[in-house]
Design a protein around this motif. Structure first.
Motif, PDB file in Angstrom:
ATOM      1  N   LYS A  19       0.819  -1.257  -0.099  1.00 33.99           N
ATOM      2  CA  LYS A  19      -0.031   0.055  -0.044  1.00 33.99           C
ATOM      3  C   LYS A  19       0.853   1.065  -0.089  1.00 33.99           C
ATOM      4  CE  LYS A  19      -4.296  -1.105   2.033  1.00 33.99           C
ATOM      5  NZ  LYS A  19      -5.190  -1.011   3.411  1.00 33.99           N
ATOM      6  N   ASN A  34       0.452   4.471  -2.724  1.00 34.71           N
ATOM      7  CA  ASN A  34       0.081   5.765  -1.912  1.00 34.71           C
ATOM      8  C   ASN A  34       1.136   6.865  -2.148  1.00 34.71           C
ATOM      9  OD1 ASN A  34      -2.575   5.066  -1.524  1.00 34.71           O
ATOM     10  ND2 ASN A  34      -1.979   4.518   0.499  1.00 34.71           N
ATOM     11  N   LEU A  37      -1.378  10.070  15.939  1.00 35.51           N
ATOM     12  CA  LEU A  37      -2.046   8.979  16.119  1.00 35.51           C
ATOM     13  C   LEU A  37      -1.342   7.723  15.920  1.00 35.51           C
ATOM     14  CD1 LEU A  37      -4.832   7.376  16.221  1.00 35.51           C
ATOM     15  CD2 LEU A  37      -5.097   7.590  13.687  1.00 35.51           C
ATOM     16  N   VAL A  90       3.309   3.650  11.845  1.00 33.82           N
ATOM     17  CA  VAL A  90       2.489   2.458  12.068  1.00 33.82           C
ATOM     18  C   VAL A  90       2.186   1.429  10.836  1.00 33.82           C
ATOM     19  CG1 VAL A  90       0.216   3.501  12.525  1.00 33.82           C
ATOM     20  CG2 VAL A  90       0.943   1.628  13.896  1.00 33.82           C
ATOM     21  N   LYS A  98       1.092  -2.270  10.809  1.00 31.67           N
ATOM     22  CA  LYS A  98      -0.086  -2.644  11.739  1.00 31.67           C
ATOM     23  C   LYS A  98      -1.195  -2.618  10.993  1.00 31.67           C
ATOM     24  CE  LYS A  98       0.413  -2.614  16.797  1.00 31.67           C
ATOM     25  NZ  LYS A  98       1.209  -3.922  16.520  1.00 31.67           N
ATOM     26  N   ILE A 139      -5.228  -3.016  15.274  1.00 27.94           N
ATOM     27  CA  ILE A 139      -5.478  -1.790  16.146  1.00 27.94           C
ATOM     28  C   ILE A 139      -6.847  -1.805  16.966  1.00 27.94           C
ATOM     29  CG2 ILE A 139      -5.564   0.884  15.737  1.00 27.94           C
ATOM     30  CD1 ILE A 139      -3.594   0.564  13.284  1.00 27.94           C
ATOM     31  N   THR A 196      -9.709   6.513  14.666  1.00 28.04           N
ATOM     32  CA  THR A 196      -9.337   8.007  14.597  1.00 28.04           C
ATOM     33  C   THR A 196     -10.166   8.589  15.709  1.00 28.04           C
ATOM     34  OG1 THR A 196      -8.518   7.794  12.544  1.00 28.04           O
ATOM     35  CG2 THR A 196      -8.655   9.946  13.447  1.00 28.04           C
ATOM     36  N   ARG A 244      -8.901  10.400  19.155  1.00 27.93           N
ATOM     37  CA  ARG A 244      -9.447  11.884  19.348  1.00 27.93           C
ATOM     38  C   ARG A 244      -9.675  12.167  20.478  1.00 27.93           C
ATOM     39  NH1 ARG A 244     -11.025  16.442  15.428  1.00 27.93           N
ATOM     40  NH2 ARG A 244     -12.310  17.666  16.628  1.00 27.93           N
ATOM     41  N   ASN A 290      -0.119  17.062   9.820  1.00 24.74           N
ATOM     42  CA  ASN A 290      -1.401  16.870   9.229  1.00 24.74           C
ATOM     43  C   ASN A 290      -2.555  16.604  10.236  1.00 24.74           C
ATOM     44  OD1 ASN A 290      -1.097  17.018   6.152  1.00 24.74           O
ATOM     45  ND2 ASN A 290      -0.085  14.882   6.519  1.00 24.74           N
ATOM     46  N   GLU A 291      -2.228  16.329  11.497  1.00 23.72           N
ATOM     47  CA  GLU A 291      -3.321  15.771  12.217  1.00 23.72           C
ATOM     48  C   GLU A 291      -3.720  16.883  13.141  1.00 23.72           C
ATOM     49  OE1 GLU A 291      -2.175  12.506  14.582  1.00 23.72           O
ATOM     50  OE2 GLU A 291      -2.073  11.289  12.739  1.00 23.72           O
ATOM     51  N   ARG A 305      -6.335  16.027   9.162  1.00 26.62           N
ATOM     52  CA  ARG A 305      -6.429  14.632   8.592  1.00 26.62           C
ATOM     53  C   ARG A 305      -5.485  13.634   9.015  1.00 26.62           C
ATOM     54  NH1 ARG A 305      -6.680  16.059   2.581  1.00 26.62           N
ATOM     55  NH2 ARG A 305      -7.557  17.837   3.565  1.00 26.62           N
ATOM     56  N   THR A 306      -5.702  12.297   8.871  1.00 25.19           N
ATOM     57  CA  THR A 306      -4.370  11.511   9.176  1.00 25.19           C
ATOM     58  C   THR A 306      -4.664  10.290   8.096  1.00 25.19           C
ATOM     59  OG1 THR A 306      -3.610   9.891  10.822  1.00 25.19           O
ATOM     60  CG2 THR A 306      -5.915  10.132  10.788  1.00 25.19           C
ATOM     61  N   ASP A 315      -2.813   7.538   9.015  1.00 28.79           N
ATOM     62  CA  ASP A 315      -1.997   6.538   9.952  1.00 28.79           C
ATOM     63  C   ASP A 315      -2.469   5.095   9.951  1.00 28.79           C
ATOM     64  OD1 ASP A 315       0.082   8.104  10.292  1.00 28.79           O
ATOM     65  OD2 ASP A 315      -0.550   8.574  12.329  1.00 28.79           O
ATOM     66  N   ILE A 316      -3.662   5.002  10.006  1.00 32.36           N
ATOM     67  CA  ILE A 316      -4.317   3.292   9.926  1.00 32.36           C
ATOM     68  C   ILE A 316      -4.537   2.946   8.647  1.00 32.36           C
ATOM     69  CG2 ILE A 316      -5.935   1.945  10.663  1.00 32.36           C
ATOM     70  CD1 ILE A 316      -6.708   3.985  12.986  1.00 32.36           C
ATOM     71  N   GLU A 317      -3.639   2.103   8.152  1.00 33.69           N
ATOM     72  CA  GLU A 317      -3.683   1.331   7.017  1.00 33.69           C
ATOM     73  C   GLU A 317      -3.806   2.195   5.694  1.00 33.69           C
ATOM     74  OE1 GLU A 317      -6.781  -1.516   6.489  1.00 33.69           O
ATOM     75  OE2 GLU A 317      -5.739  -2.940   7.702  1.00 33.69           O
ATOM     76  N   GLN A 318      -2.990   3.521   6.050  1.00 37.22           N
ATOM     77  CA  GLN A 318      -2.994   4.335   4.621  1.00 37.22           C
ATOM     78  C   GLN A 318      -4.160   5.059   4.307  1.00 37.22           C
ATOM     79  OE1 GLN A 318       0.273   4.320   2.228  1.00 37.22           O
ATOM     80  NE2 GLN A 318       0.990   4.998   3.981  1.00 37.22           N
ATOM     81  N   THR A 319      -5.386   4.878   5.152  1.00 38.67           N
ATOM     82  CA  THR A 319      -6.828   5.232   4.875  1.00 38.67           C
ATOM     83  C   THR A 319      -6.989   6.690   5.137  1.00 38.67           C
ATOM     84  OG1 THR A 319      -7.442   2.950   4.988  1.00 38.67           O
ATOM     85  CG2 THR A 319      -9.339   4.598   4.987  1.00 38.67           C
ATOM     86  N   VAL A 346      -8.591   9.713   6.678  1.00 38.09           N
ATOM     87  CA  VAL A 346      -9.549  10.173   7.621  1.00 38.09           C
ATOM     88  C   VAL A 346      -9.568  11.456   7.935  1.00 38.09           C
ATOM     89  CG1 VAL A 346     -10.834   9.979   9.964  1.00 38.09           C
ATOM     90  CG2 VAL A 346      -9.748   7.706   8.569  1.00 38.09           C
ATOM     91  N   GLY A 367     -10.355  15.093  10.090  1.00 37.58           N
ATOM     92  CA  GLY A 367     -10.719  15.383  11.538  1.00 37.58           C
ATOM     93  C   GLY A 367      -9.909  14.442  12.402  1.00 37.58           C
ATOM     94  N   ALA A 368      -8.545  14.586  12.415  1.00 34.77           N
ATOM     95  CA  ALA A 368      -7.812  13.659  13.515  1.00 34.77           C
ATOM     96  C   ALA A 368      -8.062  14.245  14.786  1.00 34.77           C
ATOM     97  CB  ALA A 368      -6.479  13.737  13.006  1.00 34.77           C
TER      98      ALA A 368
END
Ligand code: SF4
Lengths: 476, 218
Positions: A27, A31, A136, A155, A158, A163, A183, A187, A219-220, B193-194, B196-200, B202, B204-205
């Motif tokens: 992936k 990406n 995160l 991460v 994983k 998770i 997420t 948060r 970004n977060e 945004r994030t 971090d989880i599986e490059q998905t 999202v 509103g981090a």
């Protein structure tokens, strides 16, 4: 963080067999690699900007002491306190002392690779201070007690199901596995920490000499909170991160997010100068820690270009070895091509013998590096140094000596290669595949070696070369 | 020798220099900083407003354009109603005098304590090249208003759209002073945004789920 790079070979084998990791790494290619290529097309003059970026980094490195003192003067005049740390232990000591002085019981952190170098969390926890990672990815790793495996996507190794299990266990809430819901859950868990922490610790992607500012690119939004909400802000970074002006920063910002995540710009670029001003909400105390940690040893050597690095991660995203084994196999904070060099130089060559070898020297990393670090060349130089220092295994050194002896004697060389080609053909049998090769079990342990056709290049060449062709093609 | 001097002298020794930086060395650095030349910029053959619109939308920032400042409350109310968002918010002091009440909104000019759902701010300028807002923190322009609420609404006169980040810095130097920096300069490009989880991806981090920009024509 303790260096475990000497186990690279052993770890790499396990990582190759890890199906989930392999899917995650695929992936990353889709990406980050594709995103980077698309974003670079937005810049018609990408190569020009890239050359300027390399020159910007070289400019401050060439006069690093003067730029650092300029930064210190400007930061200090705005009320920040600048600390100098020779070693990672010094960083930990300074932060723990500050925590003591300000009566800190809880620290929130945004992502900082330098603090990973220092294993700062362990030091703070040892001093009785609660540390909460808020990026995160880093938060997940803190819950799982694991180190990051990528400098941008920590991460990446994983999956969501893992998770989901982790959150259900640690948060005592109903299990959910949709990334958006996970997420949101993080948060909500972290909001309270943001509002109640006494100290925020951030890294700095850059520090600007002209203004005495620290810069973080995120970004977060957690980086902004860490540098805004607690009453004490501590920024930790390496001495090499200084740039001269806001304009130089701007040029680098055109390349960093594009190279890192395939974004035109990251959501937040925050430039922080001094503590809160009169009447303003924000940290009352701002401390900046500049870490040497072995960086000055690279200056004035052939490894100096490595200090240009802006930690974008593009070299690992594009590296066929990283893509196959992931970040943990490399055994320290920084993986991939840049990590191979940083681990060998900052962490000590003898601790990372396999890393400069863990590259096909295909130069994908050199092509994508936004600040033009000749990564394959640096790895090759490290290999040379290992050889000169006698750090390579005896079999490899003996092999190379033998090869050199033969290569210096063309007639002998031709005879030996002819013999070898015929022998290997014989070993290949009808299938023309060799299953086991003495001295090369590392290769044949996981795959067959294709057998050669039985004739050497020089034999074929001698037969085919026509007089006129031989006259012009004699170099071959 | 303390750590500072040890590091600095190690750097100088590595580069074949001795003692303290010489006058020409310091002067060269000072001259470069005083000149602060711009690097090569990507071609910008676009109209700034048009480009800002396109870039902002690609960052999932939404946009609205109104004729004048007095029309802002109605535009904000429309946006909040259309998205079924709460009709109360906190705002920066500079927007306190607008007639929010007539638009059916309850707006308080104060800092956010962390549980306000909508934050309304101005902006120092917007950068067309990347669709970015530039906010300067200060006593009357707290950074948290654009960060803690789930929805961030920014109000910006059209005249404050610049082409690139270099122009934003030039404007800041001109209006605030060459050496003046606020505690925080925040460049904001869309909702937090994030991936971090599986490059998905999202939205509103930790920061806002939504960023809405109201551009004032006059
Ligand atoms: S070496 Fe180059 S490509 Fe790799 S992280 Fe550093 S700047 Fe990026």
């Amino acid at each position: 963080m303790q260096i475990a790079s000497m186990h690279f070979k052993a770890r790499a084998g396990g990582k190759l067999a890890d199906v989930k990791l392999q899917a995650a790494l695929r992936k990353l290619q889709g990406n980050f690699v594709k995103g980077r290529a698309e974003r670079m097309l937005e810049l018609d003059n990408f190569e020009e900007i890239r050359s300027a970026a390399a020159a910007i980094r070289d400019r401050t490195l060439a006069n690093l002491d003067t730029y650092l003192q300029t930064f210190e003067r400007n930061a200090t005049s705005r009320g920040a306190v600048v600390h100098w740390a020779e070693t990672i232990d010094d960083v930990n000591r300074i932060v723990c002392e500050l925590a003591g002085i300000y009566g800190v019981t809880k620290v929130i952190k945004s992502k900082s690779m330098v603090s990973e170098e220092c294993a700062l969390n362990d030091a703070l926890e040892g001093a009785g201070v609660q540390v909460v990672e808020t990026d995160l990815g880093e938060y997940i790793l803190q819950l799982a007690k694991e180190p990051p495996s990528h400098i941008i996507a920590p991460v990446i190794h994983k999956g969501r199901e893992e998770i989901a299990d982790l959150f259900a266990e640690k948060h005592h809430l109903p299990r959910q596995s949709d990334p958006a819901l996970l997420t949101r859950e993080a948060r909500e868990q972290l909001r309270g920490h943001f509002l109640s922490a006494d100290m925020g610790i951030s890294g700095a992607n850059f520090v600007v000499a002209e203004t005495g500012s620290t810069v973080i690119v995120t970004n977060e939004g957690n980086g902004r909170m860490v540098t805004t909400l607690p009453r004490v802000h501590v920024a930790i970074t390496g001495i090499e991160k200084v740039v001269a002006t806001r304009e130089d920063l701007t040029t680098l910002l055109r390349l960093l997010p594009r190279s890192a995540t395939g974004q035109t710009i990251s959501n937040y670029v925050s430039v922080t100068t001094g503590p809160a001003q009169a009447g303003e909400a924000g940290p009352q105390h701002f401390h900046i820690i500049l870490l040497d940690g072995g960086r000055s040893k690279l200056l004035g050597t052939d490894m100096q270009p490595m200090l240009r690095c802006i930690r974008c991660g593009a070299c690992m995203n594009h590296c066929p070895v990283y893509q196959s084994v992931g970040g943990h196999a490399y055994g320290w904070v920084y993986p991939g091509p840049m990590g191979s060099i940083l681990t060998s130089t900052l962490g000590g060559m003898e601790n990372a013998l396999d890393l400069p070898q863990a590259s096909t020297l295909c130069n994908q990393c050199g092509v994508v590096c936004p600040v033009k670090i000749p990564l394959p060349e640096l790895m090759r130089k490290l290999r040379e140094r290992q050889f000169v220092k006698g750090l390579r295994p005896w079999s490899e050194r003996a092999g190379l000596r033998l090869w050199r002896y033969a290569a210096e004697r063309p007639v002998l060389y031709a005879r030996l290669t002819r013999l070898a080609a015929r022998l290997l053909k014989l070993m290949g049998g009808n299938a023309r595949l060799i299953h086991r090769l003495p001295f090369a079990s590392g290769w044949t342990g996981g795959r067959d070696m294709p057998a050669p056709a039985g004739k050497t290049f020089r034999e074929l060449y001698a037969r085919r070369a026509k007089p006129e062709f031989a006259a012009t093609g004699a170099r071959g | 020798m303390n750590s500072r001097d040890a590091i600095l002298s190690r750097i100088r020794a590595a580069q074949g220099r001795a003692g303290a930086p010489s006058a020409p060395e310091t002067a060269a650095v000072a001259t470069y900083i005083a000149a602060h030349p711009s690097g090569p910029r990507p071609p910008s053959d676009w109209d700034p407003l048009q480009r800002l619109r396109e870039r902002a939308l690609s960052l999932t920032t939404t946009l609205d354009e109104v004729a004048d400042l007095a029309a802002v409350p109605a535009a904000v109310a429309r946006y909040l109603r259309n998205n079924q968002l709460p009709l109360n918010a906190v705002c920066w002091a500079e927007l306190a005098a607008l007639d929010w009440t007539s638009a059916g909104l309850q707006i308080e000019a104060r800092e956010t304590h962390g549980n306000d759902l909508v934050g309304i701010t101005g902006a120092f300028c917007a950068i067309a090249e990347t669709g970015t807002l530039m906010l300067l923190s200060g006593a009357d322009t707290p950074g948290a208003t654009s960060l803690l609420p789930e929805t961030h609404i920014a109000v910006l006169p059209r005249s404050r759209i610049v082409r690139g980040m270099e122009d934003a810095w030039a404007l800041q130097r001109a209006e605030c002073g060459a050496d003046a920096m606020p505690r925080a300069v925040n460049f904001i490009s869309g909702p937090s945004r994030t991936a971090d989880i599986e490059q998905t991806l999202v939205l509103g981090a930790h920061g806002p789920y939504r960023v809405h920009l109201v551009i004032i024509a006059a």
